[in-house]
Design a protein around this motif. Structure first.
Motif, PDB file in Angstrom:
ATOM      1  N   VAL A 141      -5.677  -4.429  -6.277  1.00 37.50           N
ATOM      2  CA  VAL A 141      -6.774  -3.481  -6.457  1.00 37.50           C
ATOM      3  C   VAL A 141      -7.490  -3.304  -5.127  1.00 37.50           C
ATOM      4  CG1 VAL A 141      -8.959  -3.079  -7.659  1.00 37.50           C
ATOM      5  CG2 VAL A 141      -7.073  -4.186  -8.855  1.00 37.50           C
ATOM      6  N   GLY A 142      -7.872  -2.079  -4.827  1.00 39.03           N
ATOM      7  CA  GLY A 142      -8.634  -1.816  -3.608  1.00 39.03           C
ATOM      8  C   GLY A 142      -8.738  -0.330  -3.366  1.00 39.03           C
ATOM      9  N   TRP A 143      -9.294   0.034  -2.212  1.00 42.23           N
ATOM     10  CA  TRP A 143      -9.369   1.430  -1.814  1.00 42.23           C
ATOM     11  C   TRP A 143      -8.074   1.808  -1.128  1.00 42.23           C
ATOM     12  CZ3 TRP A 143     -13.873  -1.465  -1.703  1.00 42.23           C
ATOM     13  CH2 TRP A 143     -14.962  -0.916  -2.392  1.00 42.23           C
ATOM     14  N   LEU A 144      -7.472   2.897  -1.566  1.00 45.14           N
ATOM     15  CA  LEU A 144      -6.212   3.383  -1.000  1.00 45.14           C
ATOM     16  C   LEU A 144      -6.541   4.211   0.237  1.00 45.14           C
ATOM     17  CD1 LEU A 144      -3.125   3.560  -1.493  1.00 45.14           C
ATOM     18  CD2 LEU A 144      -3.581   5.623  -2.843  1.00 45.14           C
ATOM     19  N   ILE A 145      -6.213   3.681   1.437  1.00 50.84           N
ATOM     20  CA  ILE A 145      -6.546   4.388   2.676  1.00 50.84           C
ATOM     21  C   ILE A 145      -5.335   5.055   3.315  1.00 50.84           C
ATOM     22  CG2 ILE A 145      -8.572   2.967   3.138  1.00 50.84           C
ATOM     23  CD1 ILE A 145      -6.869   1.561   5.348  1.00 50.84           C
ATOM     24  N   GLN A 146      -4.138   4.728   2.833  1.00 51.65           N
ATOM     25  CA  GLN A 146      -2.922   5.411   3.288  1.00 51.65           C
ATOM     26  C   GLN A 146      -1.978   5.503   2.104  1.00 51.65           C
ATOM     27  OE1 GLN A 146      -0.991   3.775   6.773  1.00 51.65           O
ATOM     28  NE2 GLN A 146       0.883   4.910   6.406  1.00 51.65           N
TER      29      GLN A 146
END
Length: 90
Positions: free
Chosen positions: A31-36
């Motif tokens: 889980v996390g922020w998708l930056i690419q």
């Protein structure tokens, strides 16, 4: 949230080939922020800290796109200094 297949290994000690039991990859969930997000890799970050006109990130994880089984969007609230128009965030 990304569900993906990861490699797995035994305990690392010498073992007889005759004792081999079939193995399967491990199914992981991150889980996390998708930056690419592209055809090669999905990159998540666990933490983001606004710092003036930029954002510091921590806990980057690169997941090969070919290992991804499922991506689920979670509801997120971004800090005021982060917007979808920022060129340095996906």
């Amino acid at each position: 949230m990304i569900t993906w297949l990861d490699s797995r290994q035994t305990n690392g000690s010498w073992q007889w080939l005759s004792d081999y039991q079939r193995m399967a990859p491990a199914e992981a969930v991150s889980v996390g922020w998708l930056i690419q997000d592209d055809e090669t890799v999905k990159v998540l970050v666990q933490s983001m800290v606004p710092d003036g006109d930029d954002v510091q990130t921590s806990g980057r994880k690169a997941i090969p796109s070919c290992c991804v089984k499922k991506i689920e969007n979670l509801i997120e609230t971004l800090p005021n200094c982060i917007s979808a128009e920022r060129p340095n965030l996906y």
